[in-house]
Design an enzyme around this catalytic site. Structure first.
Site, PDB file in Angstrom:
ATOM      1  N   ASP A   7       0.619  -1.270  -0.049  1.00  0.00           N
ATOM      2  CA  ASP A   7      -0.055   0.079  -0.057  1.00  0.00           C
ATOM      3  C   ASP A   7       0.935   1.055   0.088  1.00  0.00           C
ATOM      4  OD1 ASP A   7      -2.386   1.281  -0.290  1.00  0.00           O
ATOM      5  OD2 ASP A   7      -2.904   1.174   2.094  1.00  0.00           O
ATOM      6  N   GLY A   8       0.357   2.190  -0.536  1.00  0.00           N
ATOM      7  CA  GLY A   8       1.038   3.660  -0.583  1.00  0.00           C
ATOM      8  C   GLY A   8      -0.039   4.620   0.018  1.00  0.00           C
ATOM      9  N   ASP A  68      -4.318  -2.402  -3.376  1.00  0.00           N
ATOM     10  CA  ASP A  68      -5.468  -1.817  -3.673  1.00  0.00           C
ATOM     11  C   ASP A  68      -5.467  -0.869  -4.665  1.00  0.00           C
ATOM     12  OD1 ASP A  68      -4.310   0.037  -2.262  1.00  0.00           O
ATOM     13  OD2 ASP A  68      -5.499   0.097  -0.533  1.00  0.00           O
ATOM     14  N   HIS A 123      -9.601  -0.698   2.454  1.00  0.00           N
ATOM     15  CA  HIS A 123     -10.331  -0.206   3.844  1.00  0.00           C
ATOM     16  C   HIS A 123     -11.693  -0.974   3.863  1.00  0.00           C
ATOM     17  CE1 HIS A 123      -7.662   3.219   3.953  1.00  0.00           C
ATOM     18  NE2 HIS A 123      -8.142   3.402   2.449  1.00  0.00           N
TER      19      HIS A 123
END
Length: 152
Positions: A7-8, A68, A123
């Site tokens: 993730d970033g 994501d 999320h």
């Protein structure tokens, strides 16, 4: 098979950013890696997370990478990267491909590993995606705090 979750995060876009990856090996051993930059973009952090994680994996290994980021996944699963290279690093709109330096590094790493890309909804309760998000966001906040102290 090795599993990588990435993730970033970016506070402002551009702004202070963080990246993170959780690597789970065949023995279910987990390694968390993360870092950041003072002035970057969310997409650069997403790509950096994948690069840093794949650098930890031996050439020839089989990897499932969970992200994501549609930007990251689609470049490989929808043929974007192939088309960019064929078109001299230009998009379909004939504009230069953003983040070419990171795409080149990622392409090199992918070429020596068997990588399957998977998209996960961000999320949405996926444990490892949430962990990456927390690590990336916390790191971005540290870089933002460092920047704000300089301005005082």
């Amino acid at each position: 098979m090795i599993k990588i979750y990435t993730d970033g995060s970016c506070l402002g876009n551009p702004g202070a950013g963080g990246w993170a990856a959780v690597i789970v090996d065949e023995q279910n051993q987990r390694e968390e890696i993360y870092g950041g930059a003072e002035h970057t973009t969310n997409n650069r952090m997403e790509l950096t997370a994948a690069i840093k994680a794949l650098e930890k994996i031996s050439a020839g290994a089989s990897v499932e990478l969970f992200t994501d980021s549609s930007y990251l996944k689609n470049a490989f699963t929808n043929g974007w990267l192939v088309n960019w290279k064929r078109n001299g690093w230009k998009t379909a709109a004939k504009k230069p491909v953003l983040n070419q330096d990171l795409w080149l590094a990622l392409d090199e790493l992918i070429s020596t590993r068997d990588v399957k890309f998977n998209w996960v909804k961000g999320h949405a309760g996926d444990f490892f995606n949430e962990r990456c998000d927390t690590l990336a966001r916390t790191t971005a906040e540290k870089f933002q705090s460092k920047n704000s102290k300089r301005l005082e």
